[in-house]
Design a protein around this motif. Structure first.
Motif, PDB file in Angstrom:
ATOM      1  N   GLY A 169       0.786  -1.225   0.000  1.00  0.00           N
ATOM      2  CA  GLY A 169       0.000   0.000   0.000  1.00  0.00           C
ATOM      3  C   GLY A 169       0.818   1.275   0.000  1.00  0.00           C
ATOM      4  O   GLY A 169       0.430   2.267  -0.608  1.00  0.00           O
ATOM      5  N   LYS A 170       1.963   1.268   0.652  1.00  0.00           N
ATOM      6  CA  LYS A 170       2.721   2.506   0.859  1.00  0.00           C
ATOM      7  C   LYS A 170       3.951   2.665  -0.031  1.00  0.00           C
ATOM      8  O   LYS A 170       4.413   3.786  -0.241  1.00  0.00           O
ATOM      9  CB  LYS A 170       3.169   2.612   2.320  1.00  0.00           C
ATOM     10  CG  LYS A 170       2.037   2.561   3.327  1.00  0.00           C
ATOM     11  CD  LYS A 170       1.105   3.740   3.191  1.00  0.00           C
ATOM     12  CE  LYS A 170       0.003   3.669   4.241  1.00  0.00           C
ATOM     13  NZ  LYS A 170      -1.008   4.675   4.048  1.00  0.00           N
ATOM     14  N   CYS A 171       4.522   1.582  -0.548  1.00  0.00           N
ATOM     15  CA  CYS A 171       5.822   1.704  -1.226  1.00  0.00           C
ATOM     16  C   CYS A 171       5.878   1.234  -2.676  1.00  0.00           C
ATOM     17  O   CYS A 171       6.832   1.550  -3.381  1.00  0.00           O
ATOM     18  CB  CYS A 171       6.874   0.931  -0.433  1.00  0.00           C
ATOM     19  SG  CYS A 171       7.103   1.518   1.254  1.00  0.00           S
ATOM     20  N   LYS A 172       4.910   0.501  -3.115  1.00  0.00           N
ATOM     21  CA  LYS A 172       4.955  -0.088  -4.448  1.00  0.00           C
ATOM     22  C   LYS A 172       5.260   0.930  -5.544  1.00  0.00           C
ATOM     23  O   LYS A 172       6.100   0.699  -6.400  1.00  0.00           O
ATOM     24  CB  LYS A 172       3.630  -0.791  -4.724  1.00  0.00           C
ATOM     25  CG  LYS A 172       3.549  -1.478  -6.043  1.00  0.00           C
ATOM     26  CD  LYS A 172       2.212  -2.191  -6.175  1.00  0.00           C
ATOM     27  CE  LYS A 172       2.062  -2.862  -7.510  1.00  0.00           C
ATOM     28  NZ  LYS A 172       0.767  -3.549  -7.617  1.00  0.00           N
ATOM     29  N   SER A 173       4.608   2.062  -5.513  1.00  0.00           N
ATOM     30  CA  SER A 173       4.769   3.044  -6.597  1.00  0.00           C
ATOM     31  C   SER A 173       6.162   3.652  -6.672  1.00  0.00           C
ATOM     32  O   SER A 173       6.527   4.227  -7.691  1.00  0.00           O
ATOM     33  CB  SER A 173       3.735   4.161  -6.453  1.00  0.00           C
ATOM     34  OG  SER A 173       3.940   4.865  -5.250  1.00  0.00           O
ATOM     35  N   PHE A 174       6.963   3.498  -5.631  1.00  0.00           N
ATOM     36  CA  PHE A 174       8.305   4.088  -5.610  1.00  0.00           C
ATOM     37  C   PHE A 174       9.388   3.161  -6.138  1.00  0.00           C
ATOM     38  O   PHE A 174      10.527   3.594  -6.325  1.00  0.00           O
ATOM     39  CB  PHE A 174       8.664   4.533  -4.190  1.00  0.00           C
ATOM     40  CG  PHE A 174       7.692   5.524  -3.625  1.00  0.00           C
ATOM     41  CD1 PHE A 174       7.667   6.825  -4.090  1.00  0.00           C
ATOM     42  CD2 PHE A 174       6.785   5.147  -2.658  1.00  0.00           C
ATOM     43  CE1 PHE A 174       6.757   7.745  -3.589  1.00  0.00           C
ATOM     44  CE2 PHE A 174       5.873   6.059  -2.144  1.00  0.00           C
ATOM     45  CZ  PHE A 174       5.854   7.362  -2.616  1.00  0.00           C
ATOM     46  N   VAL A 175       9.073   1.875  -6.359  1.00  0.00           N
ATOM     47  CA  VAL A 175      10.110   0.919  -6.741  1.00  0.00           C
ATOM     48  C   VAL A 175       9.849   0.161  -8.031  1.00  0.00           C
ATOM     49  O   VAL A 175      10.719  -0.584  -8.481  1.00  0.00           O
ATOM     50  CB  VAL A 175      10.382  -0.088  -5.600  1.00  0.00           C
ATOM     51  CG1 VAL A 175      10.881   0.631  -4.359  1.00  0.00           C
ATOM     52  CG2 VAL A 175       9.169  -0.927  -5.287  1.00  0.00           C
ATOM     53  N   LEU A 176       8.701   0.343  -8.639  1.00  0.00           N
ATOM     54  CA  LEU A 176       8.442  -0.350  -9.896  1.00  0.00           C
ATOM     55  C   LEU A 176       9.334   0.214 -10.996  1.00  0.00           C
ATOM     56  O   LEU A 176       9.707   1.384 -10.970  1.00  0.00           O
ATOM     57  CB  LEU A 176       6.966  -0.222 -10.278  1.00  0.00           C
ATOM     58  CG  LEU A 176       5.990  -0.900  -9.324  1.00  0.00           C
ATOM     59  CD1 LEU A 176       4.556  -0.667  -9.799  1.00  0.00           C
ATOM     60  CD2 LEU A 176       6.268  -2.381  -9.201  1.00  0.00           C
ATOM     61  N   ILE A 177       9.670  -0.590 -11.969  1.00  0.00           N
ATOM     62  CA  ILE A 177      10.605  -0.201 -13.024  1.00  0.00           C
ATOM     63  C   ILE A 177      10.163   1.022 -13.818  1.00  0.00           C
ATOM     64  O   ILE A 177      10.963   1.925 -14.019  1.00  0.00           O
ATOM     65  CB  ILE A 177      10.917  -1.402 -13.947  1.00  0.00           C
ATOM     66  CG1 ILE A 177      11.818  -2.378 -13.191  1.00  0.00           C
ATOM     67  CG2 ILE A 177      11.585  -0.946 -15.246  1.00  0.00           C
ATOM     68  CD1 ILE A 177      12.143  -3.653 -13.923  1.00  0.00           C
ATOM     69  N   PRO A 178       8.927   1.106 -14.270  1.00  0.00           N
ATOM     70  CA  PRO A 178       8.589   2.291 -15.077  1.00  0.00           C
ATOM     71  C   PRO A 178       8.686   3.594 -14.285  1.00  0.00           C
ATOM     72  O   PRO A 178       8.363   3.626 -13.096  1.00  0.00           O
ATOM     73  CB  PRO A 178       7.148   2.045 -15.500  1.00  0.00           C
ATOM     74  CG  PRO A 178       6.854   0.621 -15.204  1.00  0.00           C
ATOM     75  CD  PRO A 178       7.807   0.198 -14.136  1.00  0.00           C
ATOM     76  N   GLY A 179       9.130   4.626 -14.963  1.00  0.00           N
ATOM     77  CA  GLY A 179       9.140   5.956 -14.360  1.00  0.00           C
ATOM     78  C   GLY A 179      10.442   6.333 -13.682  1.00  0.00           C
ATOM     79  O   GLY A 179      11.337   5.514 -13.514  1.00  0.00           O
ATOM     80  N   PRO A 180      10.533   7.602 -13.288  1.00  0.00           N
ATOM     81  CA  PRO A 180      11.754   8.122 -12.664  1.00  0.00           C
ATOM     82  C   PRO A 180      11.828   7.770 -11.178  1.00  0.00           C
ATOM     83  O   PRO A 180      10.845   7.337 -10.573  1.00  0.00           O
ATOM     84  CB  PRO A 180      11.595   9.638 -12.826  1.00  0.00           C
ATOM     85  CG  PRO A 180      10.115   9.835 -12.761  1.00  0.00           C
ATOM     86  CD  PRO A 180       9.526   8.634 -13.480  1.00  0.00           C
ATOM     87  N   GLN A 181      13.013   7.971 -10.615  1.00  0.00           N
ATOM     88  CA  GLN A 181      13.166   7.827  -9.161  1.00  0.00           C
ATOM     89  C   GLN A 181      12.429   8.976  -8.497  1.00  0.00           C
ATOM     90  O   GLN A 181      12.629  10.132  -8.852  1.00  0.00           O
ATOM     91  CB  GLN A 181      14.635   7.880  -8.761  1.00  0.00           C
ATOM     92  CG  GLN A 181      15.410   6.658  -9.127  1.00  0.00           C
ATOM     93  CD  GLN A 181      16.854   6.735  -8.641  1.00  0.00           C
ATOM     94  OE1 GLN A 181      17.359   7.782  -8.276  1.00  0.00           O
ATOM     95  NE2 GLN A 181      17.522   5.596  -8.665  1.00  0.00           N
TER      96      GLN A 181
END
Length: 115
Positions: free
Chosen positions: A40-52
């Motif tokens: 819920g809290k961290c998935k969007s920060f570590v997936l391959i697509p997109g910038p850091q």
């Protein structure tokens, strides 16, 4: 500290493992039950697509309390195709965890921190 880094890295990996395999109850039970919060809290920060992107304070709070050594044991090549290990290290370091160069999680070896 190695334990903190391993905790963070493993958590990120477990988040994706659960998403792919549906084994959240088993993995979560084995690794301290933090998986739902990580998803819920961290998935969007570590997936391959997109910038850091710097993680949210909520993500950092979850990472700092997770059993990372346990989670790191579940890192698979499939997860490494979904989760950016570079982003995982970035998130861990941004959250104030020590991520030592040379540490391994799955097939990934942590590089030295950029100055």
């Amino acid at each position: 500290m190695a334990s903190s880094y391993t905790r963070v890295l493993a958590l990120m990996v477990i988040v994706e493992i659960i998403s792919l395999t549906g084994g959240s109850h088993q993995v979560s039970a084995q690794c301290g039950g933090a998986i739902p919060a990580l998803i819920g809290k961290c998935k969007s920060f570590v997936l391959i697509p997109g910038p850091q992107i710097p993680p949210s304070s909520e993500c950092c709070a979850v990472i700092k309390t997770a059993d990372v050594p346990c989670l790191c044991n579940f890192l698979t090549p499939i997860i490494e195709k979904i989760v950016s290990m570079e982003k995982v290290v970035f998130v861990a370091r941004t959250c104030g965890l020590t991520v030592p160069p040379g540490m391994k999680c799955g097939s990934y070896t942590v590089p030295p921190a950029r100055e």
